[in-house]
Design an enzyme around this catalytic site. Structure first.
Site, PDB file in Angstrom:
ATOM      1  N   LYS A  39       1.040  -1.176   0.064  1.00 60.12           N
ATOM      2  CA  LYS A  39      -0.033   0.013   0.058  1.00 60.12           C
ATOM      3  C   LYS A  39       0.798   1.133  -0.104  1.00 60.12           C
ATOM      4  O   LYS A  39       1.891   1.210   0.469  1.00 60.12           O
ATOM      5  CB  LYS A  39      -1.064  -0.162   1.273  1.00 60.12           C
ATOM      6  CG  LYS A  39      -2.089   1.043   1.436  1.00 60.12           C
ATOM      7  CD  LYS A  39      -2.870   0.820   2.396  1.00 60.12           C
ATOM      8  CE  LYS A  39      -3.907   1.897   2.792  1.00 60.12           C
ATOM      9  NZ  LYS A  39      -4.742   1.627   4.293  1.00 60.12           N
TER      10      LYS A  39
ATOM     11  N   SER B 169      -9.824   1.647   3.449  1.00 60.02           N
ATOM     12  CA  SER B 169      -8.943   2.735   2.423  1.00 60.02           C
ATOM     13  C   SER B 169      -8.096   1.881   1.618  1.00 60.02           C
ATOM     14  O   SER B 169      -7.272   2.366   0.714  1.00 60.02           O
ATOM     15  CB  SER B 169      -7.950   3.431   3.270  1.00 60.02           C
ATOM     16  OG  SER B 169      -7.152   2.811   4.232  1.00 60.02           O
TER      17      SER B 169
ATOM     18  N   SER C  57      -9.773  -0.987   7.619  1.00 55.85           N
ATOM     19  CA  SER C  57      -9.281  -0.606   6.268  1.00 55.85           C
ATOM     20  C   SER C  57      -8.524  -1.865   5.449  1.00 55.85           C
ATOM     21  O   SER C  57      -8.386  -1.929   4.348  1.00 55.85           O
ATOM     22  CB  SER C  57      -8.260   0.446   6.019  1.00 55.85           C
ATOM     23  OG  SER C  57      -8.838   1.764   5.965  1.00 55.85           O
TER      24      SER C  57
END
Ligand code: GLN
Length: 465
Positions: free
Chosen positions: A71, A146, A170
């Site tokens: 990420k 997210s 997330s």
């Protein structure tokens, strides 16, 4: 390329270089999903060649052949990192996160950094400064957030495992929306060194994968004390071997079945699990979620307070974007931050600054801290009688782009996921549900602190993931 690392290991004939080339090609073929902000062609190929050489010499690490994405809030030395924000545009990492170092040392190959909500704030990946990520199962839908790019990189079969971060859900919510496994370890089990901080007392790094075995393989390498993160635990790490855990005591949340606004198919699916588990001889009993209606507000007060402090360092002086329109120091701070941060990040900084301000500190921040303690105490008390807690991951399936525009409605996506972060306990979303609307959804299993071994074993052997 094989879909899972477990398959890749048994089909050892393919070289890592070939596997990595295939992954890079797939990522390029799926550019429309917007899952990757950047592919690391050069370093991925170099690492693949090194791993191939070690395989030939017979001394390859446990993750040789594993293709990974990270990420865009996890640092990888000499690679760009930006938390999907304009304010860090062009910033290159000076060091690697501990998880990156450990995974590379175990011979995993990192092929790129994935899109996400800006500074990991969001539940739909619609807050990235670099555009929405599309759900590969239905491009009109969001992948969740997210860590939406991370989830998509696995769901679209580009990588075996993706690293995400989970502050309030997330990892688990996007896993639910994309039909993948998403695992948040206990707070303190995995080092946060090199993770761009959102809310430091909640943040935790964890894997997305197609199955629990792959998530466990990566977890086993990442977990454990790190000198560079004083919040990591010194408790020894037991390897997650996924042996059948035997008969379990499982609690489920009444509210997961009864709460208004729950999708009836999600409820029916949960009920089917409960009936099956009982029939298999596990003890399965209802309990109540502690202070359910207070969890999301408590989370959003504390997480924004911590974020307002963590994001103060992005000032246009030390990192990333500096306004070209500013004259003088004050204006440099003000304009750099005004131009660099997106609307959701600004909202959170304002909210967090407000709840920490002198006149309101005790009414909001102090009170939320006390409520957090009560939620944690209740959560731990439930684990005196039960091994695991079963709940939905989310109230429903992936929604359409632009469908939820009210911030509070968006925050309520996190109703079942924030508890694990408030209490610091491990939790996993397992892709066992399939809705008549064609989209997948997950169930969530929550475990005792540092009881990842049982949580993962139950996920694999009792839930068949
Ligand atoms: N949706 C939550 C938020 O917006 C969770 C984010 C996360 O876990 N990083 O804060």
């Amino acid at each position: 390329m094989t879909r899972t690392f477990a398959e890749a290991r048994s089909a050892a004939a393919t070289s890592v270089t070939t596997t990595v080339e295939t992954a890079l090609q797939r990522a390029e073929a799926h550019q429309d999903l917007n899952a990757f902000l950047e592919l690391f062609h050069r370093s991925a190929r170099e690492q693949a060649a090194r791993v191939d050489a070690r395989m030939k010499a017979g001394d390859a690490g446990p993750l040789a052949g594993l293709v990974l994405s990270i990420k865009d809030n996890i640092c990888y030395k000499d690679h760009k990192v930006g938390a999907a924000s304009r304010i860090l545009e062009g910033f290159t990492s000076l060091y690697s996160a501990t998880v990156v170092e450990r995974l590379l040392a175990a011979d995993a190959v990192i092929i790129g950094r994935t899109n996400c909500d800006e500074f990991a704030m969001g539940s739909s990946n619609e807050n990235s400064a670099f555009g929405n990520v599309l759900n590969p199962l239905d491009k009109t839908k969001v992948p969740g957030g997210s860590s939406g790019g991370a989830a998509t990189s696995v769901a679209a079969d580009i990588v075996h495992v993706a690293l995400g971060s989970d502050t309030g859900g997330s990892i688990r919510q996007p896993a639910s929306f994309t039909g993948t496994v998403g695992f948040k370890p206990t707070y303190g089990r995995v080092s946060r060194y090199g993770l761009i901080a959102f809310a430091s007392s909640f943040d935790q790094i964890g894997p997305f994968a197609h199955n629990v075995a792959d998530a466990a393989a990566v977890y086993n390498v990442m977990a454990g004390h790190d000198q560079k993160d004083s919040t990591t635990s010194r408790k020894p790490v037991e390897n997650a071997t996924l042996q059948h855990p035997g008969k379990l005591r499982i609690a489920y949340y009444r509210e997961g079945l009864e709460r208004a606004g729950m999708d009836p198919e999600v409820v029916a699916h949960l009920q089917a699990h409960i009936d099956r588990l009982k029939a298999e001889g596990h003890t399965v009993e209802p309990i109540s979620v502690p202070l359910l209606d207070h969890q999301v507000p408590t989370y959003y007060i504390l997480a924004t307070a911590e974020a307002s402090s963590n994001l103060a360092r992005f000032d246009g002086i030390r990192y990333g974007h500096r306004s070209k329109n500013a004259k003088g120091v004050d204006e440099t701070y003000r304009l750099s931050r005004t131009e660099g941060f997106g609307p959701e990040v600004k909202r959170r900084i304002l909210l967090g600054t407000f709840v920490l301000s002198a006149g309101y500190y005790d009414a909001y921040y102090g009170q939320a801290q006390r409520v957090r303690r009560i939620i944690r105490d209740h959560t731990l008390a439930a684990f005196e009688n039960y091994d695991l807690i079963l709940s939905p991951t989310c109230p429903g399936t992936a929604f359409g782009h632009g469908e939820i525009s009210d911030p509070v409605a968006m925050y309520l996506q996190d109703i079942f996921t924030v508890q694990a972060n408030l209490a610091g306990v491990p939790a996993i979303s397992l892709p066992t549900g399939k809705h008549s609307n064609g989209m997948p959804f997950g169930v969530q299993l929550t475990g005792k602190p540092f009881d990842e071994v049982r949580l993962l074993a139950a996920s694999a052997e009792v839930f068949g993931c």
